[in-house]
Design a protein around this motif. Structure first.
Motif, short mmCIF file in Angstrom:
data_model
loop_
_atom_site.label_atom_id
_atom_site.label_comp_id
_atom_site.label_asym_id
_atom_site.label_seq_id
_atom_site.Cartn_x
_atom_site.Cartn_y
_atom_site.Cartn_z
N MET A 1 65.82 41.25 0.23
CA MET A 1 66.14 40.42 0.55
C MET A 1 65.74 39.31 -0.42
O MET A 1 65.12 39.05 -0.83
N ASN A 2 67.22 38.54 -1.14
CA ASN A 2 66.55 37.77 -2.15
C ASN A 2 66.76 36.39 -1.13
O ASN A 2 66.53 36.00 -0.87
N GLU A 3 65.77 35.95 -2.54
CA GLU A 3 65.37 34.51 -1.96
C GLU A 3 66.28 33.54 -1.22
O GLU A 3 65.41 32.75 -0.77
N SER A 4 67.18 33.59 -1.79
CA SER A 4 68.38 32.30 -1.22
C SER A 4 68.27 32.65 0.04
O SER A 4 68.50 31.65 1.24
N VAL A 5 68.89 33.95 0.57
CA VAL A 5 68.50 33.92 1.75
C VAL A 5 67.32 34.07 2.77
O VAL A 5 67.38 33.57 3.77
N ILE A 6 66.41 34.14 2.33
CA ILE A 6 64.81 34.09 2.93
C ILE A 6 64.89 32.61 3.07
O ILE A 6 64.89 32.32 4.56
N TYR A 7 65.25 31.34 2.21
CA TYR A 7 65.12 30.45 2.37
C TYR A 7 66.47 29.78 3.75
O TYR A 7 65.59 28.60 4.01
N GLU A 8 67.34 30.11 3.41
CA GLU A 8 67.78 29.74 4.24
C GLU A 8 67.18 29.91 6.14
O GLU A 8 67.90 29.99 7.19
N GLN A 9 66.82 31.18 6.27
CA GLN A 9 66.69 31.91 7.47
C GLN A 9 65.06 31.08 7.98
O GLN A 9 64.73 30.91 8.81
N ILE A 10 64.78 30.78 7.02
CA ILE A 10 63.17 29.77 7.33
C ILE A 10 64.06 28.24 7.54
O ILE A 10 63.08 27.96 8.47
N ARG A 11 64.93 27.66 6.88
CA ARG A 11 65.67 26.63 7.20
C ARG A 11 66.02 26.76 8.24
O ARG A 11 66.11 25.70 9.50
N LYS A 12 66.91 27.63 9.08
CA LYS A 12 67.47 27.59 10.23
C LYS A 12 66.41 28.62 11.48
O LYS A 12 66.42 27.09 12.45
N ALA A 13 65.31 28.96 11.24
CA ALA A 13 64.26 28.68 11.54
C ALA A 13 63.40 27.38 12.15
O ALA A 13 63.39 26.77 13.32
N LEU A 14 63.63 26.73 11.11
CA LEU A 14 63.07 25.27 11.25
C LEU A 14 63.92 24.81 11.94
O LEU A 14 63.03 23.49 12.62
N ALA A 15 64.86 24.89 11.81
CA ALA A 15 66.09 23.88 12.11
C ALA A 15 65.73 24.18 13.92
O ALA A 15 66.17 22.99 14.69
N ASP A 16 65.99 25.06 14.08
CA ASP A 16 65.94 25.62 15.14
C ASP A 16 64.53 25.34 16.23
O ASP A 16 64.62 25.66 17.31
N ALA A 17 63.69 24.38 16.12
CA ALA A 17 62.33 24.93 16.34
C ALA A 17 62.16 23.31 17.07
O ALA A 17 62.42 22.54 16.52
N PRO A 18 61.24 23.06 18.07
CA PRO A 18 60.77 22.55 19.09
C PRO A 18 60.21 21.52 18.18
O PRO A 18 59.42 22.20 17.57
#
Length: 79
Positions: A1-18
């Motif tokens: 998995m490349n960095e940009s995909v990882i960053y997007e996954q992290i951004r999504k997880a943070l956005a979805d976090a309570p």
């Protein structure tokens, strides 16, 4: 998995976090992707995810902690 995909996954997880779990989720994501982001500086990580530069210290701490956690049996692939 490349960095940009990882960053997007992290951004999504943070956005979805309570709201009261944001920091815990951030730490978990840092641990989860520590191996793939081994060559990334804390500054590059913060820029990639869109975090304030002050979170770079947290990234460094979690990356250092992950080796100890893995020796204790943590499988980051299961996170």
């Amino acid at each position: 998995m490349n960095e940009s995909v990882i960053y997007e996954q992290i951004r999504k997880a943070l956005a979805d976090a309570p709201r009261n779990q944001y920091t815990a989720e951030m730490h978990l994501q840092m641990i989860k992707y520590a191996d793939q982001l081994r060559s990334v500086t804390s500054k590059e990580f913060c820029e990639g995810v869109g975090l304030k530069p002050s979170f770079g210290t947290e990234f460094s701490k979690m990356r250092n902690l992950v080796e100890r956690l893995k020796r204790a049996g943590l499988d980051t692939e299961l996170l």
